[in-house]
Design an enzyme around this catalytic site. Sequence first.
Site, mmCIF file in Angstrom:
data_model
loop_
_atom_site.group_PDB
_atom_site.id
_atom_site.type_symbol
_atom_site.label_atom_id
_atom_site.label_comp_id
_atom_site.label_asym_id
_atom_site.label_seq_id
_atom_site.Cartn_x
_atom_site.Cartn_y
_atom_site.Cartn_z
ATOM 1 N N GLU A 1 0.834 -1.210 0.000
ATOM 2 C CA GLU A 1 0.000 0.000 0.000
ATOM 3 C C GLU A 1 0.860 1.248 0.000
ATOM 4 O OE1 GLU A 1 -0.113 -2.631 1.919
ATOM 5 O OE2 GLU A 1 -2.156 -3.186 2.468
ATOM 6 N N CYS B 1 -2.124 -2.715 7.078
ATOM 7 C CA CYS B 1 -1.577 -2.605 8.435
ATOM 8 C C CYS B 1 -1.807 -1.195 8.980
ATOM 9 C CB CYS B 1 -0.093 -2.967 8.446
ATOM 10 S SG CYS B 1 1.000 -1.647 7.872
ATOM 11 N N CYS C 1 0.140 1.667 7.297
ATOM 12 C CA CYS C 1 -0.398 2.013 5.970
ATOM 13 C C CYS C 1 -1.716 2.768 6.100
ATOM 14 C CB CYS C 1 -0.583 0.761 5.120
ATOM 15 S SG CYS C 1 0.993 0.086 4.540
HETATM 16 N N1 THU Z 1 2.206 -6.541 4.020
HETATM 17 C C1 THU Z 1 1.775 -5.612 3.118
HETATM 18 O O1 THU Z 1 2.399 -5.410 2.070
HETATM 19 N N2 THU Z 1 0.641 -4.938 3.395
HETATM 20 C C2 THU Z 1 -0.130 -5.135 4.510
HETATM 21 O O2 THU Z 1 -1.066 -4.397 4.745
HETATM 22 C C3 THU Z 1 0.182 -6.235 5.413
HETATM 23 C C4 THU Z 1 1.553 -6.789 5.287
HETATM 24 C C5 THU Z 1 3.413 -7.301 3.715
HETATM 25 C C6 THU Z 1 4.593 -6.992 4.593
HETATM 26 C C7 THU Z 1 5.367 -8.293 4.499
HETATM 27 O O3 THU Z 1 6.179 -8.251 3.328
HETATM 28 C C8 THU Z 1 4.322 -9.357 4.295
HETATM 29 O O4 THU Z 1 3.146 -8.677 3.877
HETATM 30 C C9 THU Z 1 4.012 -10.161 5.541
HETATM 31 O O5 THU Z 1 3.694 -9.342 6.608
#
Ligand code: THU
Length: 133
Positions: free
Chosen positions: A55, A87, A90
């Site tokens: 994101e 998360c 984000c």
């Molecule tokens: N991740 C994201 O890219 N976006 C999210 O909202 C949740 C987590 C990624 C971070 C990491 O590379 C993987 O997902 C596992 O947490």
Amino acid sequence: MTLDELFQIARQAAAAAYAPYSRFRVGAALLGADGAVYTGCNVENRSFGLTICAERSAVVQGVSRGCRSFTALAISTPDSPVPVGPCGACRQVLSEFMDPRCLVRFGGAGPERVDAAIGELYPYDSLHELAGA
Ligand code: THU
């Protein structure tokens, strides 16, 4: 551009994910107020805390290209059977560039999709009076 179409673009964006540590690919597609779509994927690092979420990488791509306002977001997590929302970090970054009423759609490999407004995902923004400076 429908949310369905945006989600398809997010699904394609997940293919570029660099996720050798978690094996959890994420793709994001942000619809700019300029009508363009800005994509992102998660980019991990062997120093795990340096990982960038899909994101935020989409936000960085949009802002780098001169777009500072986004009207919708789709997130695809193809390695999860169920939808995975953005998360906390984000959510705050997205709220900088999106109206609270803007919709976020997220979904995994299964058929379930969640649509939620940024204002629902990030309520009671404690820094709202500083936004848009
Ligand atoms: N991740 C994201 O890219 N976006 C999210 O909202 C949740 C987590 C990624 C971070 C990491 O590379 C993987 O997902 C596992 O947490």
